[in-house]
Write an enzyme that holds these catalytic residues in place. Structure first.
Site, PDB file in Angstrom:
ATOM      1  N   LYS A  80      40.103  37.686 127.196  1.00  0.00           N
ATOM      2  CA  LYS A  80      40.798  38.403 128.025  1.00  0.00           C
ATOM      3  C   LYS A  80      40.726  38.236 129.757  1.00  0.00           C
ATOM      4  CE  LYS A  80      36.823  41.593 129.106  1.00  0.00           C
ATOM      5  NZ  LYS A  80      36.318  42.871 129.136  1.00  0.00           N
TER       6      LYS A  80
ATOM      7  N   GLY B 148      49.414  37.424 140.742  1.00  0.00           N
ATOM      8  CA  GLY B 148      50.045  37.932 139.591  1.00  0.00           C
ATOM      9  C   GLY B 148      49.917  39.579 139.624  1.00  0.00           C
TER      10      GLY B 148
ATOM     11  N   SER C 220      31.481  35.604 121.332  1.00  0.00           N
ATOM     12  CA  SER C 220      31.673  34.489 122.539  1.00  0.00           C
ATOM     13  C   SER C 220      31.879  35.403 123.945  1.00  0.00           C
ATOM     14  CB  SER C 220      33.194  33.987 122.412  1.00  0.00           C
ATOM     15  OG  SER C 220      34.108  35.122 122.169  1.00  0.00           O
ATOM     16  N   ASN C 221      31.907  36.546 123.882  1.00  0.00           N
ATOM     17  CA  ASN C 221      31.739  37.538 125.197  1.00  0.00           C
ATOM     18  C   ASN C 221      30.909  38.620 124.797  1.00  0.00           C
ATOM     19  OD1 ASN C 221      32.445  37.550 127.953  1.00  0.00           O
ATOM     20  ND2 ASN C 221      34.100  39.261 127.497  1.00  0.00           N
TER      21      ASN C 221
ATOM     22  N   SER D   9      47.984  46.175 126.033  1.00  0.00           N
ATOM     23  CA  SER D   9      47.562  46.360 127.346  1.00  0.00           C
ATOM     24  C   SER D   9      48.847  46.676 128.175  1.00  0.00           C
ATOM     25  CB  SER D   9      47.047  44.914 127.965  1.00  0.00           C
ATOM     26  OG  SER D   9      47.079  45.148 129.300  1.00  0.00           O
TER      27      SER D   9
ATOM     28  N   ARG E  13      45.669  38.965 145.352  1.00  0.00           N
ATOM     29  CA  ARG E  13      45.471  38.056 144.307  1.00  0.00           C
ATOM     30  C   ARG E  13      46.731  37.810 143.394  1.00  0.00           C
ATOM     31  NH1 ARG E  13      41.476  40.571 139.867  1.00  0.00           N
ATOM     32  NH2 ARG E  13      43.189  41.821 139.268  1.00  0.00           N
TER      33      ARG E  13
ATOM     34  N   ASN F 172      37.079  42.007 137.265  1.00  0.00           N
ATOM     35  CA  ASN F 172      37.702  43.416 137.270  1.00  0.00           C
ATOM     36  C   ASN F 172      36.930  44.135 138.560  1.00  0.00           C
ATOM     37  OD1 ASN F 172      37.941  42.965 133.982  1.00  0.00           O
ATOM     38  ND2 ASN F 172      39.588  43.297 135.116  1.00  0.00           N
TER      39      ASN F 172
ATOM     40  N   TYR G  48      47.291  35.145 129.187  1.00  0.00           N
ATOM     41  CA  TYR G  48      46.514  36.349 128.567  1.00  0.00           C
ATOM     42  C   TYR G  48      47.661  37.297 128.138  1.00  0.00           C
ATOM     43  CZ  TYR G  48      44.253  40.585 128.161  1.00  0.00           C
ATOM     44  OH  TYR G  48      44.038  41.986 127.665  1.00  0.00           O
TER      45      TYR G  48
ATOM     46  N   LYS H  14      49.305  39.143 124.375  1.00  0.00           N
ATOM     47  CA  LYS H  14      49.189  40.574 123.989  1.00  0.00           C
ATOM     48  C   LYS H  14      50.889  40.935 123.819  1.00  0.00           C
ATOM     49  CE  LYS H  14      45.172  41.545 124.438  1.00  0.00           C
ATOM     50  NZ  LYS H  14      44.483  41.899 123.371  1.00  0.00           N
TER      51      LYS H  14
ATOM     52  N   ASP I 118      34.415  34.073 113.323  1.00  0.00           N
ATOM     53  CA  ASP I 118      35.233  34.006 114.291  1.00  0.00           C
ATOM     54  C   ASP I 118      36.548  34.392 113.437  1.00  0.00           C
ATOM     55  OD1 ASP I 118      37.653  32.498 115.660  1.00  0.00           O
ATOM     56  OD2 ASP I 118      36.081  31.563 116.645  1.00  0.00           O
TER      57      ASP I 118
HETATM   58  P1  NAD Z   1      35.394  42.136 125.441  1.00  0.00           P
HETATM   59  O1  NAD Z   1      35.239  40.675 125.509  1.00  0.00           O
HETATM   60  O2  NAD Z   1      34.250  42.849 125.626  1.00  0.00           O
HETATM   61  O3  NAD Z   1      35.236  42.171 123.842  1.00  0.00           O
HETATM   62  C1  NAD Z   1      36.302  41.400 122.912  1.00  0.00           C
HETATM   63  C2  NAD Z   1      35.188  40.999 121.862  1.00  0.00           C
HETATM   64  O4  NAD Z   1      35.983  39.945 120.888  1.00  0.00           O
HETATM   65  C3  NAD Z   1      33.939  40.238 122.145  1.00  0.00           C
HETATM   66  O5  NAD Z   1      32.823  40.890 121.586  1.00  0.00           O
HETATM   67  C4  NAD Z   1      34.068  38.705 121.784  1.00  0.00           C
HETATM   68  O6  NAD Z   1      33.066  38.186 121.564  1.00  0.00           O
HETATM   69  C5  NAD Z   1      34.984  38.905 120.668  1.00  0.00           C
HETATM   70  N1  NAD Z   1      35.854  37.764 120.263  1.00  0.00           N
HETATM   71  C6  NAD Z   1      36.598  36.990 121.044  1.00  0.00           C
HETATM   72  N2  NAD Z   1      37.587  36.145 120.327  1.00  0.00           N
HETATM   73  C7  NAD Z   1      36.828  36.269 119.029  1.00  0.00           C
HETATM   74  C8  NAD Z   1      37.013  35.391 117.829  1.00  0.00           C
HETATM   75  N3  NAD Z   1      38.146  34.496 117.858  1.00  0.00           N
HETATM   76  N4  NAD Z   1      36.485  35.986 116.858  1.00  0.00           N
HETATM   77  C9  NAD Z   1      35.556  36.888 116.812  1.00  0.00           C
HETATM   78  N5  NAD Z   1      35.375  37.603 117.852  1.00  0.00           N
HETATM   79  C10 NAD Z   1      35.945  37.139 119.027  1.00  0.00           C
HETATM   80  O7  NAD Z   1      36.570  42.697 125.889  1.00  0.00           O
HETATM   81  P2  NAD Z   1      37.010  44.267 125.805  1.00  0.00           P
HETATM   82  O8  NAD Z   1      37.001  44.635 127.334  1.00  0.00           O
HETATM   83  O9  NAD Z   1      36.058  45.025 124.985  1.00  0.00           O
HETATM   84  O10 NAD Z   1      38.366  44.400 125.364  1.00  0.00           O
HETATM   85  C11 NAD Z   1      38.568  44.401 124.019  1.00  0.00           C
HETATM   86  C12 NAD Z   1      40.296  44.269 123.539  1.00  0.00           C
HETATM   87  O11 NAD Z   1      40.774  45.214 124.303  1.00  0.00           O
HETATM   88  C13 NAD Z   1      40.493  42.760 123.898  1.00  0.00           C
HETATM   89  O12 NAD Z   1      41.496  42.243 123.066  1.00  0.00           O
HETATM   90  C14 NAD Z   1      41.299  43.013 125.199  1.00  0.00           C
HETATM   91  O13 NAD Z   1      42.154  42.007 125.534  1.00  0.00           O
HETATM   92  C15 NAD Z   1      42.025  44.238 125.222  1.00  0.00           C
HETATM   93  N6  NAD Z   1      42.052  44.985 126.669  1.00  0.00           N
HETATM   94  C16 NAD Z   1      41.071  45.224 127.303  1.00  0.00           C
HETATM   95  C17 NAD Z   1      41.291  45.721 128.638  1.00  0.00           C
HETATM   96  C18 NAD Z   1      40.297  45.624 129.557  1.00  0.00           C
HETATM   97  O14 NAD Z   1      40.552  45.768 130.901  1.00  0.00           O
HETATM   98  N7  NAD Z   1      39.015  45.748 129.226  1.00  0.00           N
HETATM   99  C19 NAD Z   1      42.573  46.193 129.144  1.00  0.00           C
HETATM  100  C20 NAD Z   1      43.468  45.862 128.044  1.00  0.00           C
HETATM  101  C21 NAD Z   1      43.213  45.457 126.893  1.00  0.00           C
HETATM  102  N1  UDP Z   2      40.742  44.343 142.886  1.00  0.00           N
HETATM  103  C1  UDP Z   2      40.020  44.080 144.052  1.00  0.00           C
HETATM  104  N2  UDP Z   2      38.898  43.280 144.118  1.00  0.00           N
HETATM  105  C2  UDP Z   2      38.097  42.870 142.916  1.00  0.00           C
HETATM  106  C3  UDP Z   2      39.086  43.152 141.722  1.00  0.00           C
HETATM  107  C4  UDP Z   2      40.140  43.862 141.784  1.00  0.00           C
HETATM  108  O1  UDP Z   2      40.651  44.426 145.090  1.00  0.00           O
HETATM  109  O2  UDP Z   2      37.113  42.137 143.059  1.00  0.00           O
HETATM  110  C5  UDP Z   2      41.885  45.064 142.683  1.00  0.00           C
HETATM  111  C6  UDP Z   2      43.013  44.586 141.916  1.00  0.00           C
HETATM  112  O3  UDP Z   2      43.712  43.670 143.146  1.00  0.00           O
HETATM  113  C7  UDP Z   2      43.973  45.717 141.423  1.00  0.00           C
HETATM  114  C8  UDP Z   2      42.791  46.796 141.179  1.00  0.00           C
HETATM  115  O4  UDP Z   2      41.394  46.432 141.895  1.00  0.00           O
HETATM  116  O5  UDP Z   2      44.442  46.208 142.523  1.00  0.00           O
HETATM  117  C9  UDP Z   2      42.340  46.614 139.733  1.00  0.00           C
HETATM  118  O6  UDP Z   2      42.092  45.333 139.172  1.00  0.00           O
HETATM  119  P1  UDP Z   2      41.341  44.817 137.769  1.00  0.00           P
HETATM  120  O7  UDP Z   2      41.057  43.284 137.867  1.00  0.00           O
HETATM  121  O8  UDP Z   2      39.981  45.675 137.683  1.00  0.00           O
HETATM  122  O9  UDP Z   2      42.464  45.470 136.766  1.00  0.00           O
HETATM  123  P2  UDP Z   2      44.024  45.012 136.557  1.00  0.00           P
HETATM  124  O10 UDP Z   2      44.694  46.179 136.926  1.00  0.00           O
HETATM  125  O11 UDP Z   2      44.378  43.682 137.623  1.00  0.00           O
HETATM  126  O12 UDP Z   2      43.933  44.589 135.125  1.00  0.00           O
END
Ligand code: NAD
Ligand code: UDP
Length: 343
Positions: free
Chosen positions: A85, A295, A34-35, A125, A293, A200, A150, A154, A59
């Site tokens: 996410k 939140g 899905s992503n 997270s 932004r 991000n 979201y 978590k 899924d």
């Molecule tokens: P991502 O979206 O690249 O990877 C998540 C994967 O899960 C994707 O490939 C998507 O297709 C799959 N997926 C989603 N729902 C599904 C379902 N119902 N069944 C099967 N597959 C499914 O995201 P990521 O950045 O690799 O993040 C991985 C995990 O880490 C997530 O749980 C996310 O919430 C967590 N996380 C990410 C960050 C970040 O900033 N990237 C930070 C903290 C936590």
């Molecule tokens: N941020 C920004 N511009 C953007 C995206 C993010 O200024 O286009 C800032 C955001 O306000 C935060 C930091 O960059 O201070 C990191 O944001 P991100 O969304 O990457 O991660 P978060 O900590 O929010 O999960």
């Protein structure tokens, strides 16, 4: 060990699959794409030097689909990345987020326990700390009020997994709280592949650098931080991936329920990241200050010493390597992966 990696085609999952193989483990990936695209796994297989990584387009809410995986493979532990996410989207689609992330995880847990596999690493997270009560944030910092669905998924899933462990101590569960994963594999073959406009900071910066977007919007410069912009603990995705391998060893040792921050312990402001990126890439990033932004918090960085002490894990890459590798990935893949499969 043979590891079921849910969400293994995604950003952190695909990097983790590589580190699992590098440490002598094998993986079976379950992802509904899905992503993500399966191309990430084709490239990961190339990096690993294996023909193919077992993949199921499943899924995690699909009981029968999960059943098929357990019938065909012996699974020793699960690393559970699968989840939606996007913070903003979760506000407009809360039902979809609770259904995907919570219903999905409950279905997965049930399949795991029915097959006698009571070992899980869960992607949590720093968002569970809400407005953190202490900086740097230790794992003892109380969980806070999340500002979006979201974040609540978590926080709630951490609670569900904690209750599960308390009901049955045969489980070994590690909750990993990530702090701002960025960067990419140093080969530039795999990396972050955002859908549409990046939410991000780093993917936005790299898309500005490559000329896909005219300028970066910086969300607020009136925070109580040294330069007024938000401060975060950016962590190289390869370091983060290695943290999962370390957590697996803890599970093998019988850690019970354990929680770790995976971060560097260093805070960088948005302007720090912009100038580190400009230095690493040689490309100027035009930016404009925009309103805060909703939140967002001012400052969030970890105390990662528990992971170092107990897991022997420490982030090795600095902001320079993170910027270098994010840029290398973007340059080599200006449009990200070209997805061939149907969504
Ligand atoms: P991502 O979206 O690249 O990877 C998540 C994967 O899960 C994707 O490939 C998507 O297709 C799959 N997926 C989603 N729902 C599904 C379902 N119902 N069944 C099967 N597959 C499914 O995201 P990521 O950045 O690799 O993040 C991985 C995990 O880490 C997530 O749980 C996310 O919430 C967590 N996380 C990410 C960050 C970040 O900033 N990237 C930070 C903290 C936590
Ligand atoms: N941020 C920004 N511009 C953007 C995206 C993010 O200024 O286009 C800032 C955001 O306000 C935060 C930091 O960059 O201070 C990191 O944001 P991100 O969304 O990457 O991660 P978060 O900590 O929010 O999960």
């Amino acid at each position: 060990m043979n590891i079921l990696v849910t969400g293994g085609a995604g950003f952190i999952g695909s990097h983790t699959v590589i580190e699992l193989y590098a440490a002598g483990h094998t993986a079976v990936v379950a992802d509904n794409l899905s992503n993500s695209c399966q191309e990430s796994l084709r490239r990961a297989a190339q990096i690993i030097g294996t023909d193919t990584i077992p993949f199921y387009n499943v899924d995690i809410r699909d009981k029968a689909g999960l059943q098929e995986i357990f019938e065909q493979h012996t699974i020793d532990a699960c690393i559970h990345f699968a989840g939606l996410k996007a913070v903003g989207e979760s506000v407009s689609k809360p039902w979809e987020y609770y259904d995907n992330n919570i219903h999905g995880t409950l279905t997965l847990i049930d399949a795991l326990r029915q097959h006698g596999c009571k070992r899980m690493i869960f992607s949590s997270s720093a968002t569970v700390y809400g407005e953190p009560a202490e900086i740097p944030i230790t794992e003892n910092c109380p969980k806070g009020t999340c500002t979006n669905p979201y974040g609540w998924t978590k926080s709630m899933l951490e609670q569900i997994l904690t209750d599960l462990y308390h009901s049955d101590s045969a489980w070994n569960i590690v909750l990993l709280r990530y702090f701002n994963p960025i960067g990419a594999h140093p080969s530039g073959m795999i990396g972050e592949n955002p859908n549409g406009t990046p939410n991000n900071l780093m993917p936005y910066i790299t898309q500005v650098a490559i000329g896909q977007r005219p300028e970066l919007g910086i969300f607020g410069n009136d925070y109580p931080t040294p330069d007024g912009t938000g401060v975060r603990d950016y962590t190289h995705v390869v370091d983060l991936a290695k943290g999962h391998v370390s957590a697996l060893s803890a599970i093998e040792r019988g850690c019970g329920l354990a929680i770790y921050n995976l971060g560097t312990g260093k805070g960088y402001s948005v302007l720090d990241v912009v100038s580190a990126f400009e230095k690493a890439s040689g490309v100027k990033i035009p930016y404009r200050i925009k309103p805060r932004r909703a939140g967002d918090i001012a400052t969030c960085y970890s105390d990662p010493s528990k992971a170092e002490k107990e897991l022997g894990w420490k982030a090795l890459n600095g902001i320079e390597e993170m910027c270098r590798d994010s840029w290398n990935w973007q340059k080599k893949n200006p449009a990200g992966y070209i997805c061939t499969e149907q969504k």
